[in-house]
Design a protein around this motif. Structure first.
Motif: not given
Lengths: 59, 372, 166
Positions: A56, A59, B118, B231, B297, C1, C3-4, C7
Motif C-alpha cells: 500500500f 502503490s 460518497k 478499511i 482488509y 495509501m 486510496k486507502l 476509501d
C-alpha cells in the motif's frame, strides 16, 4: 509498480521459507504438527501483513 | 464428502457469475455514460476498462442494497446526514428514471449527490462543491453488519438456550458451532492468554472470530458485499483490539514496554539501549493492530479483485477455450477463498489473542531474581 | 495509501464500532455466558463422572481383595479346625487305647498276683495236707516202729523239700 513487484518477491520468498521449514519440522516431528502449524500461520501472517503494508505504501 | 464440497463450490461459483453474465442479451450501448453506469442495465460489460470499473464498483460501499443491480432488483436504504441539522431520507431519492443512483436528492432545502460512492452537497443544478456532510447512512455494509449481528445473536442464543433444555447437550443448528466455539477457547484463547485470564478475553475473541468469519463468507456470496474488505470496518475492529489490549495491560506489560531488559544490565548500560528500544516498543503497540487492520482488509479486497478479474476474463476472451480456462481458474480461486475466509478470521483472532496474552502476562520477577 | 485514506468512511467506522460493541455486549450476555457455562458444567460433570467411575473401580477392587483375603482366612480357619478335630479324635482314640491297654495290663498283673497268691496258698495247703497225709500214712504204716514223733516229722519235711512239689 517495480516496488510492488519487489515487495511481492520478498514476501513470497519469506512465506515460502516458512512453509518449507514447517514442512521439514512436521516431517521430523509429526506429533507436533498442530503446534508447528500454528506457529507457521502466525509467522506467515506477520510477513504478509508487512508485505501488504509495503504494497500500500508503494502503490 | 469431497463430492459434496465440490458441488457446493460449483453452486457458489455459478451464483457469482450471473451478476456479470446477465448483460449479454440486451445490448444497446450509450457511449456518454460515466463510469458508474457501467453497472447499469442494458449495457454489456466486456471491455477491459469496463470490467475494471465494474470490479472497483463492486468493492465499494453503496447507499442501496443491490441484490441484482442489472435486473434492477435492489432495496433502498436510509440515508442519514448531519449537515447543519439532521437529514434522513431514502436512498431511492437518488435514483433517476433508469434506476441509476446518480440523481440529485433534496432534503430540507439542501441538495445532495453521490459521487464515487460518497455523498456530496450540491446546488440545485447538481454542481458538486465538494462539501462533504457527516455521513452516518445505513449503507449496504452497515446493513450487512446488522444482518450478520442478528444472525449471530439468533444462532448463538439458540445454542445457549438448547443446553438448559436438553440437559447439558446442545441441539439444533448451533450444535455445528459448538466445536468451533470450543476450538476458539481451547486452541486460541487458552494457550495464548493463559489459564488464569483467558475467560476475560474469551467473549471478545469469540465475537470477533465469528463476526469476521461470517462476513468473509458473506463476501463470497453473490450478494456482493465486501464488508471485511472495507478499511473502515477493519480499522474499527483493530482499534477495539488495540484499546482492549492496552486498557487491560498489567503492570508487567508496561514494564516490558518501558524496561524490557529488567535487571539484566546496570542502568547506564540500559540508558543507551533504551534510547532505541523504547521508541521501537512504543511503535510496536501501534504496528500490531495496524497490521491486523491491513491484513484483513487487503486479503479480502485482493480475494474479491482476483476472483472478479478471473470471472471478467471470461468476457474478455469471449471464446470457448479461454472462457472455460478462466472459469476453472475462478472456480479454483473461489475454493481457495472459502479457505481464506476462515483462515483470515482465525489469524485475526489468533493474533488478537496473542496481543491480549502480552497484555495479560504476569511474570514472576521476584522469584527469578532470587534464583540467580 | 491515498486510496486507502480516501476509501475511509467515517460513518461506516462509527456504525461498525457501535454495532460491534452492541453485538459483543448482547452475545456475551445471551450467548457466550450460557454456552461457556453449560460447556464448563458439562466438562466438570464428565470429569467428576470419570473420577467417580475410577473411584468405584478402585473400591470394587479393594472389595474384591477383601473378599479374597476373607476367603483365604476362612479356608485357613477351616483347615485349622479340621486339623484340631482330627487331632482331638486321634488323641481320644490313642488315650482310650493306652487306657485300655494299661487297664488290661493292670488286670492281668493283678490276676497274675492273685494266681501267685492262690498258688502259694495252694502249695502251702498241699504241703501241709501232704505232710499230714504222709504223717498219717506213715503213722499208720510205721506206728510201732518209730520211737518218737518229732524225729519222724523232721525226716519227712526234709524229704518233702528235696522232692519239691511244684
Amino acid at each position: 509498480m517495480v516496488g510492488a513487484g519487489l515487495v511481492v518477491i520478498g514476501v513470497g520468498i519469506g512465506i515460502g521459507r516458512i512453509g518449507g521449514s514447517a514442512m521439514d519440522a512436521i516431517a521430523r516431528q509429526p506429533e507436533a504438527t498442530n503446534k508447528i502449524q500454528t506457529a507457521m500461520l502466525i509467522a506467515a501472517a506477520l510477513i504478509e501483513g508487512i508485505g501488504f503494508a509495503a504494497l500500500f505504501a508503494v502503490s | 464428502m469431497r463430492l459434496k464440497n465440490f458441488a457446493k463450490a460449483l453452486i457458489l461459483t455459478a451464483l457469482t457469475t450471473p451478476v456479470l453474465a446477465s448483460s449479454s442479451d440486451t445490448n444497446h450501448s450509450d457511449t456518454d455514460h460515466n463510469e458508474h453506469t457501467v453497472s447499469d442495465q442494458n449495457e454489456a460489460v466486456d471491455t477491459k476498462e469496463e470490467i475494471k470499473s465494474y470490479i472497483m464498483h463492486h468493492l465499494e460501499d453503496t447507499y442501496h442494497f443491490g441484490i441484482w443491480d442489472k435486473a434492477g432488483i435492489s432495496f433502498p436504504l436510509p440515508v442519514i446526514l448531519f449537515d447543519e441539522g439532521l437529514h434522513v431520507f431514502s436512498s431511492s431519492n437518488f435514483a433517476d428514471d433508469h434506476g441509476h443512483h446518480d440523481g440529485i436528492a433534496e432534503s430540507n432545502g439542501k441538495h445532495y449527490k453521490i459521487d464515487h460512492a460518497k455523498i456530496y452537497r450540491t446546488d440545485a443544478e447538481g454542481t458538486i462543491n465538494y462539501n462533504k456532510p457527516f455521513d452516518f447512512s445505513i449503507t449496504k455494509n452497515v446493513m450487512m453488519i446488522i444482518i450478520t449481528g442478528l444472525l449471530m445473536l439468533l444462532l448463538f442464543r439458540s445454542l445457549g438456550k438448547s443446553y438448559a433444555a436438553n440437559g447439558g447437550i446442545s441441539k439444533g443448528v448451533g450444535r455445528f458451532m459448538e466445536p468451533i466455539v470450543l476450538y476458539v477457547r481451547d486452541d486460541i484463547a487458552r494457550p495464548n492468554i493463559g489459564e488464569k485470564k483467558y475467560k476475560k478475553y474469551l467473549p471478545f475473541l469469540l465475537t470477533i472470530f465469528f463476526f469476521v468469519w461470517f462476513l468473509n463468507i458473506f463476501g463470497l456470496t453473490p450478494l456482493g458485499v465486501n464488508v471485511t474488505g472495507n478499511i473502515a470496518v477493519t480499522f474499527a475492529l483493530a482499534l477495539l483490539v488495540f484499546l482492549f489490549t492496552n486498557f487491560t495491560g498489567t503492570k508487567d506489560y508496561w514494564m516490558h514496554l518501558f524496561n524490557p531488559l529488567g535487571n539484566a544490565m546496570p542502568w547506564y548500560g540500559k540508558a543507551v539501549l533504551y534510547i532505541i528500544l523504547i521508541p521501537i516498543e512504543i511503535l510496536g503497540i501501534f504496528i500490531k493492530p495496524f497490521s491486523l487492520m491491513i491484513r484483513l482488509y487487503a486479503n479480502m479486497q485482493a480475494g474479491h479483485i482476483v476472483l472478479m478479474s478471473l470471472v471478467g476474463l471470461i468476457y474478455i476472451f469471449g471464446n470457448m477455450m479461454g472462457g472455460s480456462l478462466s472459469f476453472l481458474l475462478a472456480f479454483a480461486i473461489s475454493l481457495i477463498e472459502v479457505l481464506v475466509a476462515l483462515l483470515q478470521a482465525y489469524i485475526f483472532t489468533m493474533l488478537a489473542a496473542l496481543y491480549f496474552g502480552f497484555a495479560a502476562e504476569e511474570h514472576e520477577h521476584h522469584d527469578e531474581a532470587h534464583a540467580h | 495509501m491515498d486510496k486507502l485514506l480516501n476509501d475511509f468512511s467515517l460513518g461506516l467506522f462509527v456504525w461498525q464500532t457501535l454495532l460491534f460493541l452492541l453485538l459483543l455486549f448482547l452475545l456475551k450476555k445471551f450467548a457466550w455466558k450460557p454456552i461457556l457455562d453449560a460447556v464448563d458444567e458439562r466438562e466438570k460433570s464428565i470429569e467428576s463422572a470419570l473420577k467417580g467411575a475410577e473411584e468405584a473401580e478402585r473400591r470394587m477392587q479393594a472389595l474384591q481383595a477383601d473378599n479374597e483375603a476373607a476367603k483365604k482366612e476362612a479356608m485357613i480357619e477351616r483347615d485349622a479346625i479340621m486339623k484340631e478335630a482330627r487331632d482331638t479324635r486321634d488323641d481320644i482314640i490313642s488315650d482310650a487305647k493306652t487306657a485300655a491297654s494299661e487297664e488290661g495290663v493292670k488286670i492281668i498283673a493283678s490276676a497274675r498276683e492273685e494266681i501267685e497268691i492262690q498258688k502259694k496258698a495252694a502249695i502251702a495247703e498241699i504241703r501241709t495236707q501232704v505232710a499230714s497225709l504222709s504223717l498219717d500214712i506213715a503213722e499208720k504204716v510205721v506206728r510201732q516202729n518209730l520211737s518218737s514223733d518229732a524225729s519222724q516229722k523232721e525226716l519227712v519235711n526234709t524229704l518233702l523239700n528235696e522232692t519239691k512239689i511244684n
